[in-house]
Design a protein around this motif. Structure first.
Motif, mmCIF file in Angstrom:
data_model
loop_
_atom_site.group_PDB
_atom_site.id
_atom_site.type_symbol
_atom_site.label_atom_id
_atom_site.label_comp_id
_atom_site.label_asym_id
_atom_site.label_seq_id
_atom_site.Cartn_x
_atom_site.Cartn_y
_atom_site.Cartn_z
ATOM 1 N N ARG A 111 55.091 56.805 71.241
ATOM 2 C CA ARG A 111 54.024 57.278 70.343
ATOM 3 C C ARG A 111 54.499 58.442 69.475
ATOM 4 N NH1 ARG A 111 49.399 57.298 74.937
ATOM 5 N NH2 ARG A 111 48.915 55.085 74.881
ATOM 6 N N LEU A 112 55.275 59.343 70.073
ATOM 7 C CA LEU A 112 55.805 60.484 69.321
ATOM 8 C C LEU A 112 56.747 60.005 68.211
ATOM 9 C CD1 LEU A 112 56.117 63.558 68.939
ATOM 10 C CD2 LEU A 112 58.002 63.453 70.596
ATOM 11 N N ALA A 113 57.615 59.055 68.510
ATOM 12 C CA ALA A 113 58.540 58.515 67.496
ATOM 13 C C ALA A 113 57.757 57.895 66.342
ATOM 14 C CB ALA A 113 59.477 57.487 68.128
ATOM 15 N N PHE A 114 56.740 57.134 66.672
ATOM 16 C CA PHE A 114 55.896 56.495 65.662
ATOM 17 C C PHE A 114 55.204 57.552 64.795
ATOM 18 C CE2 PHE A 114 52.027 54.292 64.237
ATOM 19 C CZ PHE A 114 52.567 53.111 63.750
ATOM 20 N N TYR A 115 54.674 58.587 65.453
ATOM 21 C CA TYR A 115 54.001 59.680 64.741
ATOM 22 C C TYR A 115 54.980 60.400 63.799
ATOM 23 C CZ TYR A 115 52.416 64.427 63.923
ATOM 24 O OH TYR A 115 52.116 65.615 63.332
ATOM 25 N N LEU A 116 56.174 60.709 64.299
ATOM 26 C CA LEU A 116 57.147 61.443 63.488
ATOM 27 C C LEU A 116 57.567 60.656 62.248
ATOM 28 C CD1 LEU A 116 59.311 62.962 66.353
ATOM 29 C CD2 LEU A 116 57.809 64.226 64.785
ATOM 30 N N GLU A 117 57.735 59.346 62.399
ATOM 31 C CA GLU A 117 58.064 58.520 61.231
ATOM 32 C C GLU A 117 56.982 58.642 60.168
ATOM 33 O OE1 GLU A 117 60.688 54.884 63.176
ATOM 34 O OE2 GLU A 117 58.548 54.585 62.850
ATOM 35 N N ARG A 118 55.726 58.600 60.574
ATOM 36 C CA ARG A 118 54.617 58.704 59.618
ATOM 37 C C ARG A 118 54.521 60.104 59.034
ATOM 38 N NH1 ARG A 118 56.038 54.892 60.967
ATOM 39 N NH2 ARG A 118 55.114 52.920 61.403
ATOM 40 N N ARG A 119 54.702 61.099 59.873
ATOM 41 C CA ARG A 119 54.606 62.493 59.413
ATOM 42 C C ARG A 119 55.632 62.792 58.317
ATOM 43 N NH1 ARG A 119 55.454 68.118 62.754
ATOM 44 N NH2 ARG A 119 55.344 69.414 60.902
ATOM 45 N N PHE A 120 56.827 62.221 58.441
ATOM 46 C CA PHE A 120 57.880 62.501 57.475
ATOM 47 C C PHE A 120 57.976 61.453 56.367
ATOM 48 C CE2 PHE A 120 59.249 65.128 61.081
ATOM 49 C CZ PHE A 120 59.308 66.342 60.420
ATOM 50 N N GLY A 121 56.935 60.640 56.201
ATOM 51 C CA GLY A 121 56.831 59.827 55.001
ATOM 52 C C GLY A 121 57.136 58.352 55.097
ATOM 53 N N ARG A 122 57.359 57.821 56.285
ATOM 54 C CA ARG A 122 57.585 56.379 56.386
ATOM 55 C C ARG A 122 56.235 55.679 56.402
ATOM 56 N NH1 ARG A 122 61.152 52.886 60.713
ATOM 57 N NH2 ARG A 122 60.607 50.862 59.849
ATOM 58 N N PRO A 123 56.007 54.727 55.483
ATOM 59 C CA PRO A 123 54.709 54.038 55.478
ATOM 60 C C PRO A 123 54.527 53.180 56.727
ATOM 61 C CG PRO A 123 56.176 53.092 53.827
ATOM 62 C CD PRO A 123 56.891 54.248 54.439
ATOM 63 N N PHE A 128 59.230 45.077 53.363
ATOM 64 C CA PHE A 128 59.893 43.928 53.959
ATOM 65 C C PHE A 128 60.767 44.447 55.097
ATOM 66 C CE2 PHE A 128 62.208 45.407 50.261
ATOM 67 C CZ PHE A 128 63.501 45.588 50.732
ATOM 68 N N GLN A 129 61.250 43.538 55.953
ATOM 69 C CA GLN A 129 62.097 43.951 57.071
ATOM 70 C C GLN A 129 63.366 44.607 56.539
ATOM 71 O OE1 GLN A 129 63.036 40.869 59.864
ATOM 72 N NE2 GLN A 129 64.150 42.233 61.206
ATOM 73 N N ASN A 130 63.789 45.691 57.165
ATOM 74 C CA ASN A 130 64.971 46.470 56.769
ATOM 75 C C ASN A 130 64.836 47.105 55.388
ATOM 76 O OD1 ASN A 130 66.365 45.893 59.204
ATOM 77 N ND2 ASN A 130 66.956 43.914 58.375
ATOM 78 N N ALA A 131 63.606 47.373 54.954
ATOM 79 C CA ALA A 131 63.369 48.021 53.656
ATOM 80 C C ALA A 131 63.883 49.455 53.694
ATOM 81 C CB ALA A 131 61.871 48.023 53.339
ATOM 82 N N PRO A 132 64.240 50.030 52.535
ATOM 83 C CA PRO A 132 64.656 51.434 52.497
ATOM 84 C C PRO A 132 63.562 52.329 53.083
ATOM 85 C CG PRO A 132 65.089 50.378 50.398
ATOM 86 C CD PRO A 132 64.297 49.405 51.213
ATOM 87 N N ARG A 133 63.998 53.416 53.754
ATOM 88 C CA ARG A 133 63.036 54.312 54.394
ATOM 89 C C ARG A 133 63.610 55.716 54.477
ATOM 90 N NH1 ARG A 133 64.658 50.128 57.103
ATOM 91 N NH2 ARG A 133 66.002 50.258 58.889
ATOM 92 N N VAL A 134 62.720 56.680 54.537
ATOM 93 C CA VAL A 134 63.139 58.073 54.612
ATOM 94 C C VAL A 134 63.514 58.447 56.045
ATOM 95 C CG1 VAL A 134 60.847 59.105 54.923
ATOM 96 C CG2 VAL A 134 62.640 60.396 53.785
ATOM 97 N N LEU A 135 62.848 57.846 57.038
ATOM 98 C CA LEU A 135 63.137 58.157 58.439
ATOM 99 C C LEU A 135 62.792 56.968 59.326
ATOM 100 C CD1 LEU A 135 63.983 60.276 60.595
ATOM 101 C CD2 LEU A 135 61.578 60.903 60.756
ATOM 102 N N ASP A 136 63.735 56.641 60.182
ATOM 103 C CA ASP A 136 63.537 55.631 61.213
ATOM 104 C C ASP A 136 63.922 56.295 62.525
ATOM 105 O OD1 ASP A 136 63.103 53.129 62.426
ATOM 106 O OD2 ASP A 136 65.203 52.560 62.200
ATOM 107 N N VAL A 137 63.040 56.262 63.505
ATOM 108 C CA VAL A 137 63.319 56.843 64.817
ATOM 109 C C VAL A 137 63.275 55.724 65.842
ATOM 110 C CG1 VAL A 137 62.600 58.519 66.566
ATOM 111 C CG2 VAL A 137 62.250 59.041 64.138
ATOM 112 N N ASP A 138 64.398 55.491 66.507
ATOM 113 C CA ASP A 138 64.496 54.457 67.535
ATOM 114 C C ASP A 138 64.802 55.089 68.884
ATOM 115 O OD1 ASP A 138 64.174 52.293 65.750
ATOM 116 O OD2 ASP A 138 66.304 52.330 65.245
#
Length: 175
Positions: A111-123, A128-138
């Motif tokens: 949940r924290l990883a998901f939240y952080l991605e959204r907080r830092f601008g990932r829609p 599409f799959q593998n689209a450009p992104r500002v942050l991906d947390v795995d």
């Protein structure tokens, strides 16, 4: 990037993130010994992105995690720039790994990883799959847990075949 015999190789950024050690102050001692024995979970996160502000977002992410009350002993690898895979007609990726300890459960880290991605601008919804992104947390590893769900796999699927994970891990002495 280095190009040797037609093969593009990664390179390491000269980065203020590596080596980054954020160690929390010791907690106050409790009179109850059970509280002192509380174990912490060991987590390896892979972070990546390929937008122009990604290195700045990595710095902000480390600062955010270092101030989090349930995240401890964060160690960062250097940032690597490597070619995109999957959808290859996009900018190169910046990648790093973070090793940390936490009191959070696996679901709470997810949940924290998901939240952080959204907080830092990932829609929330990707173009599409593998689209450009500002942050991906795995979540690459969580203790020695092996989990296969539709929404989450631990260890992360095919992590051992990805240079973007293995090379940063080697800088932390994990491989």
């Amino acid at each position: 990037m280095l190009n040797i015999y037609g093969e593009t190789l990664m390179y390491v950024y000269a980065s203020t993130l590596y080596p980054s050690f954020f160690i929390k102050r010791k907690r106050a001692k409790f009179s109850n010994k059970k509280n002192l024995i509380k174990t912490k979970n060991l987590v390896l996160l892979g972070i990546g992105g390929n937008k122009p502000k990604t290195p700045n977002v990595f710095s902000q992410l480390l600062k955010t995690l270092s101030m989090h009350p349930k995240i401890f002993n964060i160690i960062s690898s250097p940032i690597f720039k490597n070619p995109a895979f999957g959808f290859t007609h996009q900018a190169d990726f910046d990648n790093a790994v973070l090793l940390l300890r936490t009191d959070y459960s696996l679901l709470e880290v997810y949940r924290l990883a998901f939240y952080l991605e959204r907080r830092f601008g990932r829609p929330r919804v990707r173009e599409f799959q593998n689209a450009p992104r500002v942050l991906d947390v795995d979540i690459i590893l969580f203790n020695k847990v092996i989990l296969k769900r539709a929404y989450l796999r631990i260890p992360h699927k095919a992590w051992q075949n990805r240079q973007s994970v293995c090379i940063p891990m080697s800088f932390l002495g994990i491989l």
